[in-house]
Design a protein around this motif. Sequence first.
Motif, short mmCIF file in Angstrom:
data_model
loop_
_atom_site.label_atom_id
_atom_site.label_comp_id
_atom_site.label_asym_id
_atom_site.label_seq_id
_atom_site.Cartn_x
_atom_site.Cartn_y
_atom_site.Cartn_z
N THR A 37 1.03 -1.83 -0.26
CA THR A 37 0.19 0.07 -0.26
C THR A 37 1.00 0.98 -0.35
OG1 THR A 37 -1.90 -1.09 0.83
CG2 THR A 37 -1.88 1.05 1.09
N ALA A 38 1.81 1.10 0.58
CA ALA A 38 2.58 2.22 0.91
C ALA A 38 3.91 2.53 -0.41
CB ALA A 38 3.93 1.93 1.90
N LYS A 39 4.25 1.36 -1.15
CA LYS A 39 4.55 1.18 -2.46
C LYS A 39 3.82 2.23 -3.73
CE LYS A 39 8.28 0.20 -1.35
NZ LYS A 39 9.98 0.55 -1.87
N ASN A 40 1.60 1.91 -3.48
CA ASN A 40 1.45 2.47 -4.08
C ASN A 40 0.80 3.45 -3.95
OD1 ASN A 40 1.07 -0.16 -5.61
ND2 ASN A 40 -0.95 -1.22 -4.89
N HIS A 41 1.17 3.93 -2.54
CA HIS A 41 1.05 5.85 -2.94
C HIS A 41 2.12 6.00 -3.11
CE1 HIS A 41 -2.27 4.96 0.51
NE2 HIS A 41 -2.46 5.12 -0.01
N GLU A 42 3.23 6.22 -2.61
CA GLU A 42 4.11 6.53 -3.31
C GLU A 42 4.76 6.69 -4.58
OE1 GLU A 42 8.86 5.89 -3.12
OE2 GLU A 42 7.90 4.75 -1.27
N LEU A 43 3.90 5.18 -5.50
CA LEU A 43 4.05 5.62 -7.39
C LEU A 43 2.90 6.41 -7.28
CD1 LEU A 43 4.70 4.13 -9.72
CD2 LEU A 43 3.00 2.64 -9.22
N LEU A 44 1.57 6.28 -6.86
CA LEU A 44 0.92 7.45 -7.14
C LEU A 44 1.01 9.19 -7.21
CD1 LEU A 44 -2.09 8.20 -8.26
CD2 LEU A 44 -2.52 8.10 -5.96
N SER A 45 2.11 9.40 -5.64
CA SER A 45 2.82 10.27 -5.73
C SER A 45 3.43 10.85 -6.48
CB SER A 45 3.45 10.04 -4.05
OG SER A 45 3.96 11.72 -3.98
N MET A 46 4.29 9.66 -7.27
CA MET A 46 5.65 10.01 -8.28
C MET A 46 5.02 10.34 -9.82
SD MET A 46 7.86 7.52 -6.59
CE MET A 46 10.07 7.96 -7.17
N GLN A 47 3.40 9.40 -9.18
CA GLN A 47 2.74 10.40 -11.19
C GLN A 47 2.71 10.73 -11.31
OE1 GLN A 47 0.22 6.18 -10.83
NE2 GLN A 47 1.65 5.17 -12.63
N ILE A 48 2.23 11.20 -9.83
CA ILE A 48 1.35 12.89 -10.23
C ILE A 48 2.47 13.91 -10.42
CG2 ILE A 48 0.24 14.44 -8.45
CD1 ILE A 48 -1.55 11.94 -7.42
N VAL A 50 5.32 13.29 -11.65
CA VAL A 50 5.52 13.18 -13.49
C VAL A 50 4.53 14.45 -14.22
CG1 VAL A 50 5.91 11.60 -14.82
CG2 VAL A 50 6.94 11.29 -12.99
N LYS A 51 3.07 14.15 -13.99
CA LYS A 51 2.40 14.05 -15.23
C LYS A 51 2.29 16.11 -14.63
CE LYS A 51 -2.17 15.08 -15.18
NZ LYS A 51 -3.67 15.05 -14.75
N ASN A 52 2.95 16.93 -13.66
CA ASN A 52 2.80 18.48 -13.05
C ASN A 52 4.15 18.67 -14.23
OD1 ASN A 52 0.89 18.24 -11.46
ND2 ASN A 52 1.38 18.31 -9.65
N LEU A 53 5.12 17.64 -13.84
CA LEU A 53 6.17 18.26 -14.03
C LEU A 53 6.49 17.76 -15.77
CD1 LEU A 53 9.16 16.63 -11.97
CD2 LEU A 53 8.20 19.47 -12.54
N GLU A 54 5.61 16.64 -17.08
CA GLU A 54 5.24 17.16 -17.81
C GLU A 54 4.92 19.03 -18.12
OE1 GLU A 54 3.27 13.64 -18.48
OE2 GLU A 54 5.73 12.52 -18.77
N GLU A 55 3.61 18.23 -17.42
CA GLU A 55 2.48 19.95 -18.01
C GLU A 55 3.08 21.19 -17.88
OE1 GLU A 55 -0.20 20.07 -15.07
OE2 GLU A 55 -1.35 17.88 -16.11
N GLN A 56 4.24 21.13 -16.58
CA GLN A 56 5.02 22.51 -16.68
C GLN A 56 6.12 22.62 -17.86
OE1 GLN A 56 7.50 22.47 -12.86
NE2 GLN A 56 7.91 24.58 -12.83
N LEU A 57 6.73 21.40 -17.53
CA LEU A 57 7.64 21.06 -18.85
C LEU A 57 7.02 21.73 -20.30
CD1 LEU A 57 10.04 20.55 -20.35
CD2 LEU A 57 9.63 18.44 -20.91
N GLU A 58 5.87 21.23 -20.63
CA GLU A 58 4.60 21.67 -21.96
C GLU A 58 4.84 23.46 -21.86
OE1 GLU A 58 1.29 19.28 -22.42
OE2 GLU A 58 2.42 18.03 -22.22
N LYS A 59 4.72 24.29 -20.58
CA LYS A 59 3.93 25.06 -20.35
C LYS A 59 5.62 26.20 -20.63
CE LYS A 59 0.08 24.82 -17.31
NZ LYS A 59 0.03 25.22 -15.34
N THR A 60 6.62 25.86 -20.56
CA THR A 60 8.01 25.89 -20.71
C THR A 60 8.03 26.39 -22.16
OG1 THR A 60 8.47 25.50 -17.84
CG2 THR A 60 10.03 26.15 -19.92
N GLU A 61 7.78 24.79 -22.60
CA GLU A 61 8.64 25.04 -24.22
C GLU A 61 7.60 26.03 -24.66
OE1 GLU A 61 7.91 20.39 -24.75
OE2 GLU A 61 10.02 20.11 -24.18
N GLN A 62 6.03 26.27 -24.27
CA GLN A 62 5.30 26.94 -25.19
C GLN A 62 6.22 28.42 -25.39
OE1 GLN A 62 3.56 25.71 -27.53
NE2 GLN A 62 2.65 28.83 -28.02
#
Length: 123
Positions: A37-48, A50-62
Motif C-alpha cells: 500500500t505504501a509503495k502504491n501511494h508512493e507510485l501514485l505520488s510520483m505519477q502525479i 511526473v504529470k505536473n512536471l510534464e505539464e510544466q515542461l509543456e508550458k515552458t516549451e510553449q
Amino acid sequence: MEKFKEKLLTLRSEAEAVTAQADELEAKVKQLEGEHTAKNHELLSMQIRVKNLEEQLEKTEQKLRETSAKFNESDVKAEEAERKVGDLENVIMEKEQKNEALAEQYKTAKAELDEMGRQFDDL
C-alpha cells in the motif's frame, strides 16, 4: 491410554506450532500488504509529480517557442530599422553635399551680383 495422551499432546504441540507459524505468516502478510500500500501511494505520488512536471515542461516549451518567435520578429525588425538608418544616412549625406554645392553656388552668385552692383555704381 497413555499413548493416546502422548499422541494428543504431540498433536496439540504441533497444532500450537502450526498456529504460531500461521500467526507469523499472517503478520508477515499484513506487513507486506502495508508495504505494498505504501509503495502504491508512493507510485501514485510520483505519477502525479511526473504529470505536473510534464505539464510544466509543456508550458515552458510553449513560452520558449513564443519568446523565440518574438525574438526572431524583433531581430527582423531591427535589421529593417538598420537598413532604414543606413538609407537615411545616405540621404542625409547626399543632402549635405547638395547643400554645400548650393552654398558654394550662392557664394559665387552673390559675389558676381556684388561685383555687378559695384560695376553698376561705377557707371
